[in-house]
Design a protein around this motif. Structure first.
Motif, PDB file in Angstrom:
ATOM      1  N   ARG A  50      -1.378  -5.165   4.930  1.00 45.40           N
ATOM      2  CA  ARG A  50      -1.867  -3.874   5.364  1.00 45.40           C
ATOM      3  C   ARG A  50      -2.751  -3.256   4.288  1.00 45.40           C
ATOM      4  O   ARG A  50      -2.694  -3.656   3.127  1.00 45.40           O
ATOM      5  CB  ARG A  50      -0.709  -2.921   5.666  1.00 45.40           C
ATOM      6  N   THR A  51      -3.499  -2.262   4.701  1.00 43.26           N
ATOM      7  CA  THR A  51      -4.294  -1.474   3.768  1.00 43.26           C
ATOM      8  C   THR A  51      -3.798  -0.045   3.818  1.00 43.26           C
ATOM      9  O   THR A  51      -3.679   0.540   4.907  1.00 43.26           O
ATOM     10  CB  THR A  51      -5.785  -1.523   4.129  1.00 43.26           C
ATOM     11  N   THR A  52      -3.498   0.508   2.671  1.00 38.21           N
ATOM     12  CA  THR A  52      -2.971   1.876   2.609  1.00 38.21           C
ATOM     13  C   THR A  52      -4.088   2.873   2.910  1.00 38.21           C
ATOM     14  O   THR A  52      -5.277   2.525   2.860  1.00 38.21           O
ATOM     15  CB  THR A  52      -2.393   2.163   1.218  1.00 38.21           C
ATOM     16  N   PRO A  53      -3.718   4.124   3.211  1.00 37.74           N
ATOM     17  CA  PRO A  53      -4.757   5.150   3.421  1.00 37.74           C
ATOM     18  C   PRO A  53      -5.690   5.298   2.234  1.00 37.74           C
ATOM     19  O   PRO A  53      -6.847   5.718   2.395  1.00 37.74           O
ATOM     20  CB  PRO A  53      -3.936   6.421   3.652  1.00 37.74           C
ATOM     21  N   ALA A  54      -5.205   4.950   1.034  1.00 37.10           N
ATOM     22  CA  ALA A  54      -6.050   5.037  -0.164  1.00 37.10           C
ATOM     23  C   ALA A  54      -6.923   3.798  -0.348  1.00 37.10           C
ATOM     24  O   ALA A  54      -7.662   3.690  -1.318  1.00 37.10           O
ATOM     25  CB  ALA A  54      -5.178   5.247  -1.393  1.00 37.10           C
TER      26      ALA A  54
END
Length: 267
Positions: A50-54
């Motif tokens: 996954r890719t974090t919001p940051a």
């Protein structure tokens, strides 16, 4: 030293240091799943990316285990060196060691964070394996644990370690933690699990306690009695012999303190 009592509060006596990814629900979107397979009946492995919001990339490995499987058991294993000292060890090596002891290992995951160099392998939090306590933790640091009946718990455990001698008692600030790492006032206690020696740039008093009423390691909800064998004044390094306890208190220019009253031969 007449006795030292170890007690637990607010959580059961069986802990797994750190928050393990077992029994976690995999509720991410299908596009996050990079791999998913059944390891054995009742145990599933999933790899998420996954890719974090940051914008940071996450690679998450999840093991799900059914609690109703009669042939499945969750155990905690402590990483250890050749002489039992705490050190870093690969999960695969720990699994091989457990398998060599006769266990059919299905999966293994990491446990707690450890301290930085030169104390790699020493848990930053509370570490209890099969009711044997290796380190105390931080006052507000949560942990995941399993009761003796297999029930999972998550909470903030509290451990009280009390030193007593001739009607006097003092609270132990930390077990197997560097003198520079403390979250309370009082002496530090060490076993060989820490290292072969304890050292500090500042002078300390070290009390060597032997002839223990119970064999090490220390265990929760027990009382251990022993005899003061040696007192080292103004030391900056003290050996930790197998089967003995070493009680250390920083001197800081003062001769007073709980350990100042202890003498060789005192029970």
């Amino acid at each position: 030293m007449a006795a030292m009592r170890i007690a637990k509060q607010r959580m059961a006596a069986f802990f797994i240091a750190g928050v393990l990814a077992l029994c976690a629900a995999v509720d991410g979107q299908q596009s996050d799943v990079r791999e998913q397979r059944e390891l054995t009946r009742g145990v599933r492995y999933t790899h998420l990316q996954r890719t974090t919001p940051a914008g940071e990339p996450w690679s998450i490995h999840v093991v799900e285990m059914t609690r109703t499987g009669s042939k499945l058991e969750l155990r905690s294993v402590r990483a250890a060196g050749a002489e039992g000292e705490m050190q870093r060890e690969r999960p695969s090596e720990m699994a091989q060691r457990a398998a060599a002891g006769g266990l059919d290992v299905v999966a293994v995951v990491n446990g707690d964070y450890d301290l930085g160099a030169p104390y790699l392998g020493i848990s930053d939090g509370l570490s209890v394996t099969g009711a044997a306590i290796s380190t105390t933790g931080k006052p507000t640091w949560p942990a995941m644990g399993m009761t003796s009946s297999g029930e999972p718990l998550i909470g903030v455990p509290q451990v009280d370690m009390v030193l007593g001698s001739h009607g006097r008692s003092w609270t132990i600030a930390a077990l197997n933690k560097p003198l520079s790492t403390t979250w309370g006032a009082g002496p530090h206690l060490y076993t060989r699990e820490f290292r072969a020696t304890v050292k500090s740039e500042k002078a300390f008093r070290a009390v060597v306690i032997g002839k223990l009423s119970r064999a090490l390691p220390l265990r929760v909800d027990t009382t251990v009695s022993g005899v003061v064998e040696e007192v080292l004044e103004g030391a900056t390094l003290a050996p930790i012999a197998p089967g003995k306890l070493v009680l250390v208190e920083a001197i800081d220019g003062s001769e007073s303190g709980p350990t100042a009253a202890l003498r060789p031969g005192e029970k």
